[in-house]
Write a protein that holds these residues in place. Structure first.
Motif, short mmCIF file in Angstrom:
data_model
loop_
_atom_site.label_atom_id
_atom_site.label_comp_id
_atom_site.label_asym_id
_atom_site.label_seq_id
_atom_site.Cartn_x
_atom_site.Cartn_y
_atom_site.Cartn_z
N VAL A 286 29.69 -6.39 -6.68
CA VAL A 286 30.12 -7.30 -5.99
C VAL A 286 31.52 -7.84 -5.66
CG1 VAL A 286 29.82 -9.81 -5.71
CG2 VAL A 286 27.58 -8.10 -7.40
N VAL A 287 31.41 -8.24 -4.03
CA VAL A 287 33.12 -8.42 -3.61
C VAL A 287 32.80 -9.69 -3.12
CG1 VAL A 287 34.38 -6.94 -2.31
CG2 VAL A 287 33.27 -5.77 -3.61
N LEU A 288 34.11 -10.29 -2.98
CA LEU A 288 34.29 -11.38 -2.53
C LEU A 288 35.82 -11.45 -1.83
CD1 LEU A 288 33.48 -14.09 -1.85
CD2 LEU A 288 33.54 -15.01 -3.66
N PRO A 289 35.44 -11.40 -0.88
CA PRO A 289 37.86 -11.00 -0.73
C PRO A 289 38.48 -13.08 -0.15
CG PRO A 289 35.99 -9.63 0.78
CD PRO A 289 35.30 -10.69 -0.12
N SER A 290 37.51 -13.89 -1.07
CA SER A 290 38.16 -14.91 0.53
C SER A 290 39.50 -15.36 0.65
CB SER A 290 37.63 -16.16 -0.72
OG SER A 290 35.95 -15.81 -0.60
N HIS A 291 39.35 -15.46 1.49
CA HIS A 291 41.23 -15.83 1.31
C HIS A 291 41.26 -18.14 0.79
CE1 HIS A 291 40.48 -14.45 5.90
NE2 HIS A 291 40.47 -13.64 4.74
N ARG A 292 39.94 -18.76 0.30
CA ARG A 292 40.52 -19.50 -0.69
C ARG A 292 38.86 -19.76 -1.20
NH1 ARG A 292 38.44 -24.33 1.09
NH2 ARG A 292 38.07 -24.64 2.85
N GLU A 293 39.06 -20.49 -2.35
CA GLU A 293 37.62 -20.70 -2.82
C GLU A 293 38.37 -22.01 -4.08
OE1 GLU A 293 34.57 -20.01 -2.92
OE2 GLU A 293 34.74 -18.39 -1.83
N GLY A 294 36.79 -22.43 -4.88
CA GLY A 294 36.54 -23.45 -5.50
C GLY A 294 37.04 -22.93 -6.57
N PHE A 295 35.25 -22.19 -7.32
CA PHE A 295 34.94 -21.49 -8.30
C PHE A 295 33.88 -21.07 -7.43
CE2 PHE A 295 35.00 -21.37 -13.08
CZ PHE A 295 34.65 -20.04 -13.04
N PRO A 296 34.08 -19.85 -7.53
CA PRO A 296 32.79 -19.22 -6.66
C PRO A 296 31.41 -18.92 -7.45
CG PRO A 296 35.01 -17.55 -6.73
CD PRO A 296 35.01 -19.00 -6.97
N ARG A 297 30.08 -19.31 -6.87
CA ARG A 297 29.57 -19.68 -7.41
C ARG A 297 28.91 -17.74 -7.33
NH1 ARG A 297 24.54 -22.80 -8.55
NH2 ARG A 297 26.14 -24.39 -9.02
N VAL A 310 34.71 -7.67 -7.50
CA VAL A 310 36.03 -6.99 -6.93
C VAL A 310 36.05 -8.59 -6.09
CG1 VAL A 310 37.48 -5.28 -5.49
CG2 VAL A 310 35.71 -5.02 -7.04
N ALA A 311 37.11 -9.23 -6.53
CA ALA A 311 37.67 -10.34 -5.57
C ALA A 311 38.92 -10.17 -5.51
CB ALA A 311 37.39 -11.44 -6.54
N SER A 312 39.22 -11.70 -4.22
CA SER A 312 40.96 -11.51 -4.28
C SER A 312 41.63 -11.98 -5.60
CB SER A 312 41.08 -12.84 -2.94
OG SER A 312 40.52 -11.93 -1.84
N ASN A 313 42.76 -12.17 -5.09
CA ASN A 313 43.44 -12.81 -6.41
C ASN A 313 43.94 -14.07 -5.78
OD1 ASN A 313 45.16 -13.41 -8.25
ND2 ASN A 313 46.65 -11.89 -7.59
N VAL A 314 42.85 -14.94 -5.42
CA VAL A 314 43.50 -16.51 -4.91
C VAL A 314 42.50 -17.08 -5.94
CG1 VAL A 314 43.54 -15.03 -2.44
CG2 VAL A 314 41.46 -16.46 -3.25
N ARG A 315 43.00 -18.86 -5.73
CA ARG A 315 43.02 -19.85 -6.54
C ARG A 315 40.79 -19.99 -6.16
NH1 ARG A 315 45.89 -22.59 -3.14
NH2 ARG A 315 43.85 -23.74 -2.40
N GLY A 316 40.77 -19.99 -7.82
CA GLY A 316 39.31 -19.82 -7.75
C GLY A 316 38.93 -18.37 -8.18
#
Length: 343
Positions: A286-297, A310-316
């Motif tokens: 499961v991938v989430l390459p977000s630019h910003r997040e709160g705490f992704p559900r 696999v996710a972006s190294n960003v807040r959240g």
């Protein structure tokens, strides 16, 4: 003696947030004796909230885009809703309701005004002016509230460090999900076979999935590019995306772009899905390459289903991914790095 029943109203921009993200929490409040109302922009889930027994108010001027004239109208409509309802507690969620919702609530004389921060409205690589603009707005809005709840620690640290809120007026709440509902043991191999056949997925391929709205800040374009790159080189991968178009949001995937990607046939687009445990069960990564997040559900739910992330190294995202344990964090806005992490 008459028992006091606290009257509460919960405000989001999109009605889908009430249904998908908040419904269980609102039901618990109701079970504990609170009178619970909700408010949002018009949408398909408004009737669903009413059917679930909540008093729901549609705020016509609420939009996901930043439009000053519409935002002022939305604040006036919220003020009237709060004033007429004579609520004891107003809780806002997300950037826009958190700004003019708190102001409207305080002007309407609401005794307790709380805000749940779902992520500050800028990414870590945003320019200084954008950061200062949204930090300033958040500072002003916080003056009209009593308490802030934050789903991630990075945002808390920023808000306290820059004096937006006092450290005693903010609480970390994190995020979570129902582990009985998101339980991989409840889904049989027969059911998975049926789902693969239904969606046209091949059982001998690794399935890489992303769950999120089709908007730029979710990193969907990076996901599309990584999928195109990998499927051109590796025959053992297949990609799917779960989530709706969100044309009312700035940076949304347009219908033209969406139809072009459908024609390229590199990704299967499943749209909105109700039974998410089954959908996650279809995925191997499961991938989430977000630019910003709160705490992704989506990352919380995928982790509950035992899926590597696999996710972006960003807040959240940093709240949900422990590198080397349940997944990997990668640089944001870099489809090549994303593709490498997937493989």
């Amino acid at each position: 003696m008459t028992r006091f029943i606290p009257r509460t109203i919960h405000v989001t921009t999109a009605d889908v947030s009430l249904f998908v993200l908040l419904r269980s929490r609102l039901e618990i409040l109701r079970e504990h004796g609170f009178e619970v109302a909700t408010a949002s922009a018009p949408g398909p889930y408004s009737r669903t909230m009413i059917s679930a027994g909540f008093r729901h108010f549609v705020i016509p001027a609420l939009t996901r885009k930043w439009r000053p004239s519409a935002d002022l109208k939305a604040m006036a409509q919220l003020y009237q809703t709060f004033r007429t309802g004579r609520y004891d507690i107003v809780t806002t969620y997300g950037p826009k309701p958190g700004i003019y919702g708190r102001i409207a609530a305080r002007l309407a004389g609401i005794p307790i005004v709380a805000h749940t921060n779902w992520g500050l409205y800028f990414s870590e690589d945003s320019d200084l002016y954008k950061k200062l603009f949204f930090l300033s707005i958040e500072y002003v809005a916080a003056r009209f509230g009593d308490h802030v709840f934050s789903v991630n620690r990075d945002d808390m640290e920023i808000m306290v460090r820059f004096g937006m809120v006092d450290k005693n007026d903010i609480t970390y709440i994190g995020n979570g999900t129902n582990l009985n509902h998101f339980n991989p043991k409840r889904i049989s191999e027969l059911r998975l076979s049926q789902l693969r056949s239904h969606f046209g997925l091949e059982s001998n391929k690794v399935t890489v999935g992303m769950v999120g709205r089709l908007v730029r800040e979710k990193g969907c374009f990076e996901f599309f590019k990584a999928a195109k790159n990998l499927t051109s080189r590796l025959s053992g991968l297949q990609f799917l995306h779960v989530g709706p178009l969100d044309t009312d949001k700035e940076g949304a995937v347009t219908e033209e772009e969406f139809h072009r990607m459908q024609r390229e046939d590199k990704i299967k687009f499943l749209g909105m899905q109700e039974n998410m445990p089954e959908i996650y069960a279809l995925m191997d990564v499961v991938v989430l390459p977000s630019h910003r997040e709160g705490f992704p559900r989506s990352l919380v739910e995928a982790a509950a289903m035992g899926k590597p992330l696999v996710a972006s190294n960003v807040r959240g995202c940093r709240e949900a991914v422990e590198p080397g344990v349940n997944g990997f964090l990668v640089a944001q806005k870099d489809p090549e790095v994303l593709a490498e992490a997937i493989t």
